[in-house]
Design an enzyme around this catalytic site. Sequence first.
Site, short mmCIF file in Angstrom:
data_model
loop_
_atom_site.label_atom_id
_atom_site.label_comp_id
_atom_site.label_asym_id
_atom_site.label_seq_id
_atom_site.Cartn_x
_atom_site.Cartn_y
_atom_site.Cartn_z
N ASP A 132 170.36 -29.68 40.01
CA ASP A 132 171.15 -29.18 39.07
C ASP A 132 172.11 -30.16 38.41
O ASP A 132 172.32 -31.25 39.05
CB ASP A 132 172.18 -28.06 39.73
CG ASP A 132 171.46 -27.09 40.24
OD1 ASP A 132 170.11 -26.67 40.28
OD2 ASP A 132 172.27 -26.10 40.74
N ARG A 182 164.63 -29.48 33.23
CA ARG A 182 164.81 -28.04 33.25
C ARG A 182 166.14 -28.15 32.12
O ARG A 182 167.26 -28.64 32.31
CB ARG A 182 165.43 -27.33 34.61
CG ARG A 182 166.00 -26.07 34.49
CD ARG A 182 166.14 -25.55 35.77
NE ARG A 182 167.45 -26.01 36.31
CZ ARG A 182 167.65 -26.18 37.52
NH1 ARG A 182 166.67 -25.84 38.45
NH2 ARG A 182 169.05 -26.23 38.00
P1 FDA Z 1 173.22 -17.06 26.38
O1 FDA Z 1 174.60 -17.31 27.54
O2 FDA Z 1 173.56 -17.24 25.08
O3 FDA Z 1 172.78 -15.63 26.99
C1 FDA Z 1 171.65 -14.97 26.09
C2 FDA Z 1 171.59 -13.51 26.83
O4 FDA Z 1 171.27 -13.47 27.89
C3 FDA Z 1 172.78 -12.69 26.67
O5 FDA Z 1 173.14 -12.17 25.38
C4 FDA Z 1 172.74 -11.90 27.77
O6 FDA Z 1 171.64 -10.85 27.42
C5 FDA Z 1 171.71 -12.56 28.58
N1 FDA Z 1 172.77 -13.25 29.83
C6 FDA Z 1 173.01 -14.54 29.77
N2 FDA Z 1 173.86 -14.83 31.18
C7 FDA Z 1 174.11 -13.67 31.47
C8 FDA Z 1 174.92 -13.00 32.59
N3 FDA Z 1 175.53 -14.04 33.50
N4 FDA Z 1 174.65 -11.82 33.09
C9 FDA Z 1 174.06 -10.88 32.20
N5 FDA Z 1 173.19 -11.03 30.97
C10 FDA Z 1 173.32 -12.69 30.84
N6 FDA Z 1 173.84 -24.43 34.04
C11 FDA Z 1 174.43 -25.59 34.35
O7 FDA Z 1 175.35 -25.94 33.96
N7 FDA Z 1 173.59 -26.39 35.36
C12 FDA Z 1 172.44 -25.96 35.90
O8 FDA Z 1 171.90 -26.93 36.59
C13 FDA Z 1 171.88 -24.74 35.50
N8 FDA Z 1 170.71 -24.36 35.98
C14 FDA Z 1 170.24 -23.14 35.46
C15 FDA Z 1 168.97 -22.74 36.22
C16 FDA Z 1 168.14 -21.67 35.50
C17 FDA Z 1 166.88 -21.12 36.20
C18 FDA Z 1 169.07 -20.95 34.84
C19 FDA Z 1 168.36 -19.56 33.99
C20 FDA Z 1 170.35 -21.08 34.32
C21 FDA Z 1 170.86 -22.45 34.84
N9 FDA Z 1 172.04 -22.60 34.34
C22 FDA Z 1 172.56 -23.97 34.66
C23 FDA Z 1 173.05 -21.70 33.68
C24 FDA Z 1 172.95 -21.91 32.17
O9 FDA Z 1 173.64 -23.23 31.75
C25 FDA Z 1 173.43 -20.95 31.17
O10 FDA Z 1 174.89 -20.81 31.54
C26 FDA Z 1 172.93 -19.57 31.57
O11 FDA Z 1 171.45 -19.49 31.58
C27 FDA Z 1 173.09 -18.65 30.34
O12 FDA Z 1 172.96 -18.98 29.23
P2 FDA Z 1 171.74 -18.62 28.30
O13 FDA Z 1 170.78 -19.86 27.87
O14 FDA Z 1 170.90 -17.38 29.17
O15 FDA Z 1 172.18 -18.17 27.07
#
Ligand code: FDA
Length: 309
Positions: A132, A182
């Site tokens: 991570d 990732r």
């Molecule tokens: P964004 O936040 O713009 O969300 C897009 C849409 O997704 C939202 O409009 C909503 O519909 C949905 N959504 C997103 N988050 C949601 C929530 N919590 N509850 C409900 N709906 C939600 N970060 C980091 O700093 N270090 C790491 O090692 C990791 N590892 C990691 C692994 C995996 C497999 C994932 C999916 C995510 C991470 N993250 C992470 C978290 C990442 O940085 C980020 O905060 C989240 O994925 C939310 O960002 P999105 O890309 O989904 O976009």
Amino acid sequence: MSVVRSLLLKASESRRMREAFPKYAFMRRAVMRFMPGEDLEDALRAGQAFAGQNIGVIYTRLGENVLDLDAAREVAEHYIGALGRIADMQLDAQVSVKLTQLGLDISKDACEANLRAVVERAAALNNMIWIDMEQSALVDATLDMFRRVRAQHENVGVCLQAYLRRTDADLASLMPLRPAIRLVKGAYMEPPAVAFPDKSDVDASYLKIALQLLEATRRGDALAVMATHDPALIQRVRDAGERLQVPRGEVEFAMLYGIRRDEQQRLAAEGYRVRVLISYGTHWYPWFMRRLAERPANVLFVLKNLAGR
Ligand code: FDA
């Protein structure tokens, strides 16, 4: 950054709240939307259910900033045991670790020894370990550790955060390693000098890096995982993959347990590789607060649990 988001991220770092909140039943009920349970066995059962939908999983035991070497070693041993359980159950499941959980804040050498022990066990079982990415102050140490372990082991990948201004340069410096990356947007509270404060800039950075990763995937020079729930970004990654003629089976998306299940299933049914990250463990407070910060509407969900509905 919205006020609510920054308040929630601040709260995620509060020691007092970390000790108090998990004791409340409504918080425990609310967190169960994002994790199947606190025990590894709960997570393994959930992983089995995904197998039927052609969706792989990634496991992570919650906990960060471990401040005692015995506890860090125990985390490594836990993961070594978990890798054995995954192999016994023949699950398509990888493991993702936080270096601060393996002792990075106390001793880099001990952390490296712990990481190597987990990666070596995974290699023996033909599995892979993800690292991570945590707060920006830890990026150099995390990438150094990745480089050192990657020099001997191909079965380790690292997370990069698109919100950091430095990530473009970091990716360029990692490319000679033919890395497994990732790509996420980034989940921590960072100052504007370090991270783009506007969502549109974060999204543009994500897309730019995702395109570089897709091109590297096509050349066989990288293994890329697009970890996002953002429908617009997912669509643009899909379009770019088609344009670059990267086979769908080589484009991997990853999402968090409990978020956008419909999209997870749709992508898997359309031939993309999909993994769901399943968290478990008792130390869920800071992680849960970061999930709330990502979508402040989730706070309403917590309040509904408070009201007992
Ligand atoms: P964004 O936040 O713009 O969300 C897009 C849409 O997704 C939202 O409009 C909503 O519909 C949905 N959504 C997103 N988050 C949601 C929530 N919590 N509850 C409900 N709906 C939600 N970060 C980091 O700093 N270090 C790491 O090692 C990791 N590892 C990691 C692994 C995996 C497999 C994932 C999916 C995510 C991470 N993250 C992470 C978290 C990442 O940085 C980020 O905060 C989240 O994925 C939310 O960002 P999105 O890309 O989904 O976009």
